[in-house]
Write an enzyme that holds these catalytic residues in place. Structure first.
Site, PDB file in Angstrom:
ATOM      1  N   GLN A   1     -35.725  19.415  -1.968  1.00 53.09           N
ATOM      2  CA  GLN A   1     -36.307  19.709  -3.277  1.00 53.09           C
ATOM      3  C   GLN A   1     -36.329  21.227  -3.516  1.00 53.09           C
ATOM      4  O   GLN A   1     -36.785  21.983  -2.667  1.00 53.09           O
ATOM      5  CB  GLN A   1     -37.737  19.130  -3.332  1.00 53.09           C
TER       6      GLN A   1
ATOM      7  N   LYS B   1     -39.366  10.080  -6.852  1.00 57.10           N
ATOM      8  CA  LYS B   1     -38.091   9.720  -6.219  1.00 57.10           C
ATOM      9  C   LYS B   1     -38.304   8.681  -5.112  1.00 57.10           C
ATOM     10  O   LYS B   1     -37.558   7.717  -4.998  1.00 57.10           O
ATOM     11  CB  LYS B   1     -37.409  10.986  -5.664  1.00 57.10           C
TER      12      LYS B   1
ATOM     13  N   ASP C   1     -27.483  15.392  -4.362  1.00 58.68           N
ATOM     14  CA  ASP C   1     -27.768  16.249  -5.511  1.00 58.68           C
ATOM     15  C   ASP C   1     -26.489  16.897  -6.052  1.00 58.68           C
ATOM     16  O   ASP C   1     -26.487  17.462  -7.145  1.00 58.68           O
ATOM     17  CB  ASP C   1     -28.760  17.364  -5.109  1.00 58.68           C
TER      18      ASP C   1
END
Ligand code: NAD
Length: 291
Positions: free
Chosen positions: A97, A53, A120
């Site tokens: 994460q 990422k 997200d």
């Protein structure tokens, strides 16, 4: 032979568009979109995802910050970091994460992120917006799945779509997005009875179970479009190495109209959509400031 839906090529195309958007934003406001990635602990798979990422951000001109915290970080310390990032004007996207260590309540953490920076799309506000069709930031993998479908299907109205898997981050949001397109959606899961018969009715199959080669050739009707979200590391006895395996028995579904490969299908699109979500969040932040 089924058409191969090339996720790598589509991701490159989306990255080009995102880069152009980033350049335009920098020219307009003198500020690059900023993404903060938070990693707690040393999960090897998470380390690889985070590295990908961060590298991807650099490719399109998004500035990124990596926050690595030890496994035993108290929940309050993580909440303090998120509160700081929420008010940092140089940060437009925050990604924590998952999975998080067991002593941390992921729901509390994800719910603490400013919904406008929730790239997200896991915050309850964004989940609610998605299910009511009222905008917001859409989770990256489901967004990537829809973009892949759009390359082969012009109009999903009335099509039968079967989603295999009902997780909050993949199966459910995909179902919502398909409903928005007026598809008739059946969401299935581990307890579903007669799954092969249900799948055989589908014009669109989204396999997101994490069960290698679950979807067999006889589950798939002629001409269906299949998106394989599943990624499982399976030991290849010949090479002695792990191999990424999807949820679809790829060799058996060549009578489908189109199918995504694993790897090279949904995976690259997930990262490309994270970048485009970060750009979107940065644009929205500017729109709020400038009224
Ligand atoms: P999850 O474990 O949270 O959910 C899996 C779902 O599949 C559950 O609803 C479960 O009931 C269902 N399921 C499991 N086995 C099944 C079976 N045999 N028959 C029918 N249903 C079954 O997983 P998740 O986070 O939703 O991820 C699903 C898969 O997608 C995993 O392989 C994951 O690695 C992959 N994934 C890929 C990407 C990507 O970028 N390509 C992103 C996220 C997840």
């Amino acid at each position: 032979m089924a058409e191969l839906i090339d996720g790598k090529a589509l991701a490159r195309q989306l990255d080009t568009e995102t880069k152009a958007g980033v350049d335009a934003l920098i020219a307009e406001r003198g500020v690059a979109p900023g993404l903060a990635v938070v990693l707690v602990g040393n999960d090897p798979a998470s380390e690889v995802y985070v590295a990908h990422k961060i590298k991807a951000c650099a490719r399109v001109g998004i500035s990124s910050q990596e926050h690595r915290l030890p496994e035993n970080t108290p929940q309050d310390a993580l909440l303090t970091l998120i509160a700081r990032l929420n008010v940092d004007p140089t940060i437009h996207g925050i990604l924590v994460q998952v999975p998080l260590p067991q002593h941390i309540d992921a729901g509390v953490i994800l719910g603490a992120i400013d919904p406008g920076k929730d790239v997200d799309g896991f915050h309850p506000v964004n989940v609610g917006r998605l299910s009511t069709g009222t905008g917001g930031l859409v989770p990256c993998t489901p967004l990537g799945v829809m973009k892949l479908l759009d390359t082969v299907i012009d109009d999903m109205t009335g099509m039968n779509a079967v989603v295999i898997g009902k997780s909050n981050i993949v199966g459910k949001p995909i179902a919502m997005l398909l409903l928005e397109r007026e598809a008739t959606v059946t969401v299935t899961h581990i307890e579903t009875r007669g799954l092969p018969d249900i799948a055989r009715q589908a014009d669109i199959i989204i396999a997101a179970a994490g069960a290698p080669r679950l979807v067999r050739g006889y589950w798939v009707k002629e001409g269906a479009v299949i998106i394989d979200v599943g990624i499982t590391r399976v030991l290849n006895p010949e090479s002695g190495k792990d191999k990424l395996t999807g949820d679809v028995a790829f060799d058996e579904v060549q009578h489908a109209r189109a199918v995504t490969p694993v790897p090279g299908g949904v995976g690259p699109m997930t990262i490309a959509c994270l970048l485009s979500n970060t750009l979107k969040a940065a644009r929205n932040a500017g729109a709020q400031i400038h009224g």
